[in-house]
Design a protein around this motif. Structure first.
Motif, PDB file in Angstrom:
ATOM      1  N   LEU B 293      -6.198  -6.770   2.826  1.00 24.23           N
ATOM      2  CA  LEU B 293      -5.409  -5.904   3.713  1.00 24.23           C
ATOM      3  C   LEU B 293      -4.236  -5.310   2.948  1.00 24.23           C
ATOM      4  CD1 LEU B 293      -5.055  -8.012   6.989  1.00 24.23           C
ATOM      5  CD2 LEU B 293      -6.316  -5.880   6.723  1.00 24.23           C
ATOM      6  N   PRO B 294      -3.887  -4.081   3.220  1.00 24.55           N
ATOM      7  CA  PRO B 294      -2.652  -3.529   2.648  1.00 24.55           C
ATOM      8  C   PRO B 294      -1.451  -4.236   3.273  1.00 24.55           C
ATOM      9  CG  PRO B 294      -3.617  -1.985   4.201  1.00 24.55           C
ATOM     10  CD  PRO B 294      -4.577  -3.115   4.083  1.00 24.55           C
ATOM     11  N   ARG B 295      -0.924  -5.212   2.568  1.00 27.16           N
ATOM     12  CA  ARG B 295       0.091  -6.093   3.154  1.00 27.16           C
ATOM     13  C   ARG B 295       1.316  -5.336   3.673  1.00 27.16           C
ATOM     14  NH1 ARG B 295      -0.405 -11.454   1.822  1.00 27.16           N
ATOM     15  NH2 ARG B 295      -2.597 -11.946   1.650  1.00 27.16           N
ATOM     16  N   GLU B 296       1.643  -4.231   2.999  1.00 25.11           N
ATOM     17  CA  GLU B 296       2.848  -3.512   3.423  1.00 25.11           C
ATOM     18  C   GLU B 296       2.702  -2.930   4.833  1.00 25.11           C
ATOM     19  OE1 GLU B 296       0.139  -0.565   1.529  1.00 25.11           O
ATOM     20  OE2 GLU B 296       0.756  -2.612   1.077  1.00 25.11           O
ATOM     21  N   LYS B 297       1.436  -2.848   5.287  1.00 31.55           N
ATOM     22  CA  LYS B 297       1.186  -2.267   6.607  1.00 31.55           C
ATOM     23  C   LYS B 297       1.276  -3.313   7.713  1.00 31.55           C
ATOM     24  CE  LYS B 297      -2.212   0.650   8.924  1.00 31.55           C
ATOM     25  NZ  LYS B 297      -3.604   1.020   8.963  1.00 31.55           N
TER      26      LYS B 297
END
Lengths: 102, 570
Positions: B293-297
């Motif tokens: 997963l794009p962690r920043e999202k």
């Protein structure tokens, strides 16, 4: 859960029942195509005659009168028309518990 | 409704004192639009522009089922928390659109059994006036999140689960990716070491707990469930940080959404996927998805958590001494009150306060039912004694969460006058029962009258107390809305050639020692089920060691003595 009832090859009398669209009340198909709230007024079919009742039910669904028309087994005797299955008995009589005044 | 920031605006109709999540104008406008949309759909259905096949998924998205005798409206009570104003609005809807009563469910919701399709939009509009709705109470989406009925009040609580239940509610409401899952999806969360939310038998179960640095994290379970294939969940994580909370939920749901069965409704729940893949493989897939997963999202912003925590700030408790001297004196001089205090209260974290459980299981009554007048009266009591708050338990009872101990006698006295002070919480008459064949179109057999007969059989309070802590859960079909699999005694209604029969299970538990009950033997007919339970209970009483509860005895001696007793007399 509702059990599928065959119309062919059964000696058991049958009625056609459904729920009324606008309020969900249980109704049965009577003589002349009316949908009535009392099982005693239902038209009793024998065997494959019920197919005609089911066809009337399908038409009534198309004309927004009822939902989910199907065939249910009954017995006819001194007590009148009595559903064979417990599920249909409770549909005919209403909940067996209190707090449900109409 | 996405994760929102703090809201100051409060609905005039909803108490500002209660520890509930307060909607803002954005939320309210959304509900109004949703009601208007449904009103249009109902109009098109009645006019014939929509067929039943087209309309059914639309009504279900608004909580409207067609049951045996009428439409049933399942109203959401997010994590079982209600304000008194909301309870009064339920009473209003019960009077105007139903038959003067409602039924509290095992998912902490409220069902109205006699709704008319043509009036359903008006009922929903009335509910929306009090920030109530029926969203996601049906359909293959994430359903109402359930939690501990003593959340924010319990003395043993480590973390307030309402905060994270609300975050889950906002995250899951109209989630575009998870609105059409293979099957329905149920999440439970608790924040106390004693599991009162049944987390091991949910699609996802969460235990919120503090970390060594005072931060919050979660123990994560998944793949539990009841129904046709009862399974105890698998623990995925001992620790999931608050920051990763939603990301990890996304990962679990994505794996399920991608791989869960859609061909066979009976094999579509996540528990089947976990079982078929094997726990290790399932965990690996979730962790891989999470890692990708794009962690920043997905990080859960501490500011958002803080804003939501503000909605659940503790009420303005009085500074009271720890021990309730007045309470001790009252119980010493009044035996009925002492019984009620012993069984219908729960320790509170705030000195001088206590949580009071309102039993909706009067002897011979319908489990979970409350009349409109009772709802109004309970709302009045909540106003006066519990900071406007009411909770719904998954045992189909209600709770006044924050009662001063020195006012508890007055609460009990008032409840007694309302017929709501049955001192039977946790006893054999505190029975869970689904609506069963009296109302439900899926049911095979009745559950309510079986509960009523059992309640009458075990009505003697001294006998109930002698039998001790026990759970007795009844479902009218294998869908298990009555949680029969996790009852110490479970009763399942089955259809045998059109007649009602009942299968007994023993040894179930929904707590920390979660277990699925085992079938004792052949099903018995309706007329024999009460005697069968009597036999099981008598066997336990005869076999128990001093201080041993039913489950302990069962686990020590096993099924055989119960089976022998039951079928020897048959």
């Amino acid at each position: 859960m509702q059990a599928k009832v065959k119309t062919k090859g059964t000696a058991q009398p049958l009625v056609v029942t459904a729920n009324r669209l606008r309020d969900g009340r249980v109704v049965w198909l009577a003589e002349g195509g009316a949908w009535v709230e009392h099982l005693a007024q239902a038209h009793v079919f024998l065997g494959e005659q019920a197919e005609a009742g089911l066809a009337e039910g399908a038409e009534a669904e198309k004309s927004q009168q009822v939902v989910g028309a199907y065939v249910a087994e009954v017995s006819v005797g001194p007590a009148g028309i009595v559903p064979v299955r417990a599920r249909e008995r409770f549909r005919a009589l209403g909940p067996s518990v209190g707090a449900v005044a109409a | 409704m996405d994760i929102v920031e703090g809201h100051a605006a409060l609905n005039a109709g909803v108490s500002t004192r209660a520890g509930i999540y307060h909607y803002d104008e954005y939320d309210r406008e959304f509900l109004r639009e949703r009601v208007a949309e449904f009103r249009g759909q109902v109009g098109r259905r009645l006019a014939g522009a929509l067929t039943e096949d087209e309309f059914k998924p639309l009504r279900l998205m608004n909580g409207l089922y067609l049951q045996l005798h009428a439409y049933m409206l399942r109203c959401a009570i997010p994590y079982g928390v209600l304000s008194s104003a909301q309870m009064r609005q339920f009473a209003h809807v019960a009077r105007v659109y139903d038959r003067g009563f409602g039924h509290f469910t095992t998912r902490q919701n409220l069902q109205f059994n006699w709704i008319k399709l043509e009036e359903a939009p008006d009922a929903l509009a009335a509910l929306a006036e009090a920030d109530l709705h029926a969203l996601q109470t049906s359909g293959n989406c994430i359903r109402n999140v359930t939690t501990d009925e003593f959340a924010g009040a319990a003395a043993d609580e480590l973390v307030d689960p309402r905060v994270y239940a609300e975050i889950l509610r906002q995250w899951s409401t109209l989630h575009p990716e998870f609105s059409f899952l293979p099957r329905k999806f149920k999440i439970a969360i608790t924040g106390a070491p004693t599991d009162r939310a049944a987390i091991q038998v949910h699609d996802i179960g969460l235990l919120a707990k503090p970390g060594p640095a005072g931060d919050v994290g979660f123990e994560v379970w998944a793949g539990g469930g009841l129904g046709r294939v009862p399974i105890i969940g698998t623990k995925l994580r001992d620790w999931l940080s608050e920051r990763d909370f939603l990301g990890y939920m996304e990962a679990i749901l994505r794996v399920y959404n991608a791989l869960g069965g859609r061909e066979n409704i009976h094999k579509a729940r996540i528990k089947i996927l976990v079982r078929d893949l094997g726990p290790e493989a399932f965990i690996r897939l979730v962790e891989d998805e999470f890692a990708a997963l794009p962690r920043e999202k997905f990080p859960l912003d501490p500011a958002v958590v803080a804003a939501i925590q503000a909605h659940f700030a503790a009420p303005a408790f009085a500074d009271l001494p720890h021990a309730g001297t007045d309470l001790a004196l009252r119980t010493a001089e009044n035996s009925p009150f002492a019984d009620w205090v012993a069984h219908n209260t729960h320790p509170h974290k705030q000195p001088g306060y206590i949580s009071a459980i309102i039993s909706l299981k009067p002897i011979g009554g319908i489990p979970g039912d409350a009349t409109a007048d009772q709802m109004d009266a309970i709302a009045d009591l909540a106003d006066r004694y519990s900071f406007d708050e009411v909770r719904v338990t998954h045992y189909q009872n209600l709770v006044l969460p924050h009662v001063r101990q020195d006012e508890l006698f007055d609460v009990w006295h008032a409840l007694r006058g309302l017929g709501l002070a049955t001192p039977n919480i946790g006893t054999v008459t505190d029975i869970i029962a689904c609506p069963g064949l009296d109302y439900c179109s899926l049911a095979n057999a009745r559950a309510i009258p079986v509960a009523q007969l059992l309640s009458e059989r075990f009505a003697d309070l001294r006998r109930q107390y002698d039998i001790g802590p026990i759970t007795l859960n009844i479902s009218g079909c294998i869908n298990a809305c009555g949680h029969h699999h996790v009852g110490a005694i479970g009763i399942l209604g089955v259809d045998k050639k059109g007649e009602e029969f009942y299968q007994l299970t023993l040894g179930g538990s929904a707590g920390n020692d979660a277990a699925i009950g085992e079938i004792i033997g052949p099903a018995v007919p309706y007329d024999a089920v009460v005697d069968a339970v009597e036999t099981v209970v008598k066997t336990y009483v005869a076999q128990r060691r001093p201080g041993e509860a039913f489950l302990q005895t069962y686990r020590r001696i096993g099924m055989a003595p119960f089976k022998d007793a039951l079928y020897a007399t048959a």
